[in-house]
Design an enzyme around this catalytic site. Structure first.
Site, PDB file in Angstrom:
ATOM      1  N   GLU A   3      -6.547  -5.527   5.623  1.00  0.00           N
ATOM      2  CA  GLU A   3      -6.622  -6.679   4.707  1.00  0.00           C
ATOM      3  C   GLU A   3      -6.684  -8.000   5.466  1.00  0.00           C
ATOM      4  OE1 GLU A   3      -4.506  -4.173   4.330  1.00  0.00           O
ATOM      5  OE2 GLU A   3      -4.803  -3.351   2.320  1.00  0.00           O
ATOM      6  N   PHE A  28       6.888   0.416  -7.112  1.00  0.00           N
ATOM      7  CA  PHE A  28       6.128   0.867  -5.958  1.00  0.00           C
ATOM      8  C   PHE A  28       5.045  -0.165  -5.613  1.00  0.00           C
ATOM      9  CE2 PHE A  28       2.412   3.231  -4.241  1.00  0.00           C
ATOM     10  CZ  PHE A  28       2.974   3.547  -3.011  1.00  0.00           C
ATOM     11  N   GLN A  29       4.977  -0.520  -4.363  1.00  0.00           N
ATOM     12  CA  GLN A  29       4.016  -1.507  -3.853  1.00  0.00           C
ATOM     13  C   GLN A  29       4.077  -2.838  -4.591  1.00  0.00           C
ATOM     14  OE1 GLN A  29       0.112   0.412  -3.428  1.00  0.00           O
ATOM     15  NE2 GLN A  29       0.692   1.046  -1.360  1.00  0.00           N
ATOM     16  N   LYS A  73      -1.778  -4.959 -12.749  1.00  0.00           N
ATOM     17  CA  LYS A  73      -2.741  -3.912 -13.072  1.00  0.00           C
ATOM     18  C   LYS A  73      -2.986  -3.811 -14.580  1.00  0.00           C
ATOM     19  CE  LYS A  73      -3.755   0.932 -12.335  1.00  0.00           C
ATOM     20  NZ  LYS A  73      -3.199   2.215 -11.912  1.00  0.00           N
ATOM     21  N   MET A 116      -3.411 -17.443  28.131  1.00  0.00           N
ATOM     22  CA  MET A 116      -2.917 -18.805  27.923  1.00  0.00           C
ATOM     23  C   MET A 116      -1.408 -18.867  28.162  1.00  0.00           C
ATOM     24  SD  MET A 116      -3.843 -21.829  27.447  1.00  0.00           S
ATOM     25  CE  MET A 116      -5.294 -22.267  26.492  1.00  0.00           C
TER      26      MET A 116
END
Lengths: 573, 170
Positions: free
Chosen positions: A54, A116-117, A166, A473
């Site tokens: 993602e 969940f999630q 959802k 760096m």
């Protein structure tokens, strides 16, 4: 569903079509299945680009947006899908990049119940987005999407989050649901104040040693032509900031390159000696200022910015004008004439001659050499996307940018891993342009899985890995300020990147000797069957100069490695 | 109401007109917290038009930091406007409830003090007395000071609410 109703998912796809969206970057997941389903059932022309992470999706959208000026659009699932997108939102937010991020969410009755999630991405993302929505009613979809795209792209652009439960995307939306915006508190742009413009013209007319400091805001507003006309009319030297590269041609006689921590010596010297500095869409970032209270102490300061919150945030200007850079400069140009700057321009030309950007041509392979050659062989016309670190600074120094929107780099956020996915997004947005991606071996490995996306879509991107087997760096800082105590920087044990490229189904080239640079670059540039990768085994311990140690005034710039021991820097990173 | 501290910090009274939706308060609070400002008091209530809310906040900090905070708050999409009303021509009021453990023999004395301040009793039992007082914050402070010699069980203050004087909107 009655005839007058469509699904939430369908309403979302319609809304995206109405905004002219070409690509969605993202990954599916449980809570976004209704939206992914609608992509199929609506037979939309919008193309879904399935990424491998993602974060990669957000940087792709970011690269697409910077390359095209249009919002990049992301679609990911709830929970970890959403939190993985946070880094990309923060990166876009820091650099004012238009982006719309859709995240799936648990169904409404489960919000706040550790479903969940479930992740409160609306709450988590607040400080790194321009605005955010949690869609509570399916009928709100047309309005919220219309507002989100408007907010994202107007004024000072930025990412907008739309969190979609959802059961909202699976719900029904009336065909009559209105898309009219309701944003009474949103004032993205105000017309420039005439009085301020006249005061700026007056201040400029008195200046003998002016510099224009042109930032990313000028690019966003499409003001490159106006800035050029303005500078040429006055005969005023111009520096473009690291993110403003391309807002004024770096090969122009009046160009001083970019100022700041690793900018050109002549730009920093010009800031130390100027009698007037005018920022056009630059937010006086701490990388540019050095020590804030000593920045351009004796110069008159003018500030043009579309965002009122930038005025006086870092530097208190003598005159400021809130407004769109293009509008302000167009108007201001009418009220200025040629300035008495002959001596100053000549003085700076001497600095350019005496303190050029340079690198040793002997010894092992150098990143600067590869970039310098790449610049020549592509006639400076490539869209250059970088990652973050030493290679980024050298790319900024040696790949001079003459055209707007050809330089894509994570500036404010300094997000390692940005390069690979952003290059993929840029190539989607600019299919007919040459896109090269310059990464270091550290950042490359943070997002290299997105090479798959480039391969699947046969994008002819040239990926360069500047491989010094270090987080270079940080190693440079440890060498300069911490008595060379290396800690957490050794990347020995890297995989063989050419084999890795081959495993992804790409062509890979090894580049090890300075004498091979031209030959290997030619092979890579001529390669036309999808992406290819060049693994450049460069000198391990080279350092980037010039350098202004963090927290020091620009006057303390180091042009080369000093012999004396340096104090630990007081400024941030 | 404009309290100047020794280190240059000052109590500021801010008023914001905002969209009446979930999350707006969190967005504003974040702007303050990130810059190290503590919100001392906060009053939020819907305006006549229920789509908007009025927030009145007081915060302690140095004025230049606060200027930046006001700009950042004004930038929020859900904020219609936010301004610093410190030293402006405004009406400032606050309400306080104060509950004391008062035996019957002291009741008259306490009520006399209350009368002086325009406070009135809103609850009374054999052992306790609850007073309500409204006014500006200094007056409330002075009243608390006098009540200290009685046995204060608890007190609660609403925080300031403000409104511009005259016909113009705040």
């Amino acid at each position: 569903m009655s005839k007058n109703e469509i699904s939430g998912g369908e309403a979302i796809v319609r809304a995206l079509e109405n905004e002219g969206v070409e690509y969605l970057f993202g990954i599916s997941g449980g809570s976004v299945i209704p939206i992914f389903d609608a992509i199929v059932t609506t037979k939309t022309k919008i193309k879904m680009v399935l990424t491998r992470h993602e974060q990669g999706a957000t940087h792709m959208a970011d690269g697409y947006a910077r390359a095209t000026g249009k919002p990049g659009v992301v679609l990911v699932t709830s929970g970890p899908g959403a939190t993985n997108a946070l880094t990309g939102m923060m990166t876009a937010h820091m650099d004012s990049v238009p982006m719309v991020v859709m995240t799936g969410q648990s169904i409404r009755p489960m919000l706040g119940k550790d479903a969940f999630q479930e992740a409160d991405i609306f709450g988590m993302a607040m400080p790194v987005v321009k605005h955010s929505y949690l869609v509570r009613e399916t009928n709100d979809i047309p309005r919220i999407f219309h507002e989100a795209f408007h907010i994202s792209a107007s004024g000072r652009p930025g990412p907008v989050l739309i969190d979609i439960p959802k059961d909202v995307s699976a719900g029904v939306c009336s065909q009559d649901a209105r898309a009219d915006m309701d944003l009474p508190g949103y004032k993205p742009q105000v017309p420039p104040d005439h009085e301020a413009i006249m005061q700026m013209a007056e201040a400029l007319s008195k200046s003998r040693r002016p510099v224009l400091l042109v930032g990313h805001g000028a690019l966003i507003s499409g003001a490159a032509a106006q800035v050029r006309a303005f500078a040429e009319k006055m005969n005023a030297p111009v520096m473009t900031t690291f993110l403003g590269k391309g807002a004024f041609p770096e090969t122009h006689a009046l160009s001083l390159g970019w100022p700041g921590m690793h900018g050109t010596a002549y730009a920093n010297k010009a800031l130390c000696e100027c009698d007037l500095v005018m920022s056009i869409g630059c937010r006086f970032d701490d990388r540019i200022l050095g020590r804030q209270d000593l920045f351009c102490q004796k110069a008159v300061k003018l500030h043009v910015d579309i965002d009122p919150a930038e005025i006086g945030k870092m530097i208190q200007p003598d005159v400021h004008c809130v407004g769109d850079a293009r509008e302000v400069i167009e108007e201001l140009t009418k009220h200025v004439g040629r300035l008495n700057t002959e001596e100053w321009v000549e003085h700076l030309a001497n600095y350019k001659k005496n303190f050029p950007l340079k690198y040793r041509k002997t010894g092992g392979l150098k990143m600067q050499h590869v970039i310098d050659e790449l610049y020549r062989m592509t006639q400076g016309r490539a869209v250059v996307v970088t990652d973050v670190g030493q290679h980024q600074m050298w790319a900024g120094q040696f790949y001079r940018t003459d055209y707007p929107d050809n330089w894509i780099s994570s500036g404010g956020a300094g997000t390692m891993g940005f390069g690979v996915p952003a290059a993929v997004g840029a190539q989607f947005g600019r299919p007919n342009d040459l896109v090269v991606c310059i990464s270091g071996d550290g950042g490359f490995q943070m997002m290299n899985q997105e090479l798959t996306t480039a391969v699947i879509h046969k994008l002819p991107i040239k990926f360069f890995v500047m491989n010094n087997h270090y987080l270079g760096m940080v190693r440079q800082w440890q060498e300069l300020f911490y008595e060379d105590r290396k800690s957490g920087v050794d990347l020995e044990g890297n995989p063989d990147f050419v084999k890795m490229a081959e495993a992804y189904g790409m062509k890979g080239f090894n580049l090890k000797r300075p004498g091979d640079v031209k030959r290997i670059l030619k092979k890579a540039l001529d390669y036309n069957e999808g992406p290819c990768l060049v693994n450049a085994e460069v000198e391990k311990t080279d350092n980037v100069f010039p350098m202004v140690p963090a927290g020091k005034p620009l006057e303390d710039m180091l042009i080369a490695r000093p012999r004396h021991k340096l104090d630990k820097p007081t400024g941030s990173t | 109401m404009n309290q100047m501290m020794a280190n240059g910090t000052q109590t500021h009274t801010l008023s914001a007109l905002v969209a009446n939706k979930p999350g707006v308060l969190a967005r504003i609070a974040q702007v303050f917290a990130r810059r190290g400002f503590n919100i001392d008091s906060l009053v939020v209530s819907p305006t006549r038009d229920g789509n908007f809310s009025r927030m009145t906040m007081t915060a302690l900090g140095d004025p230049s930091g606060l200027d930046q905070i006001i700009k950042q708050v004004n930038k929020l999409v859900d904020v219609i406007h936010c301004s610093d009303l410190t030293d402006q021509n405004i009406v400032v009021k606050e309400l306080m409830l104060i509950k004391m453990r008062i035996e019957a023999e002291l009741r008259t004395e306490v009520l006399q003090v209350a009368e002086h301040f325009g406070a009135r009793s809103v609850d009374l039992t054999d052992e306790s007395l609850t007073m309500m007082i409204t006014g500006n914050s200094d007056k409330l402070d002075a009243y608390v000071e006098l009540c200290k010699k009685y046995n204060i069980i608890e007190l609660v203050r609403t925080g300031k609410v403000v409104m511009a004087r005259g016909p113009k909107e705040t």
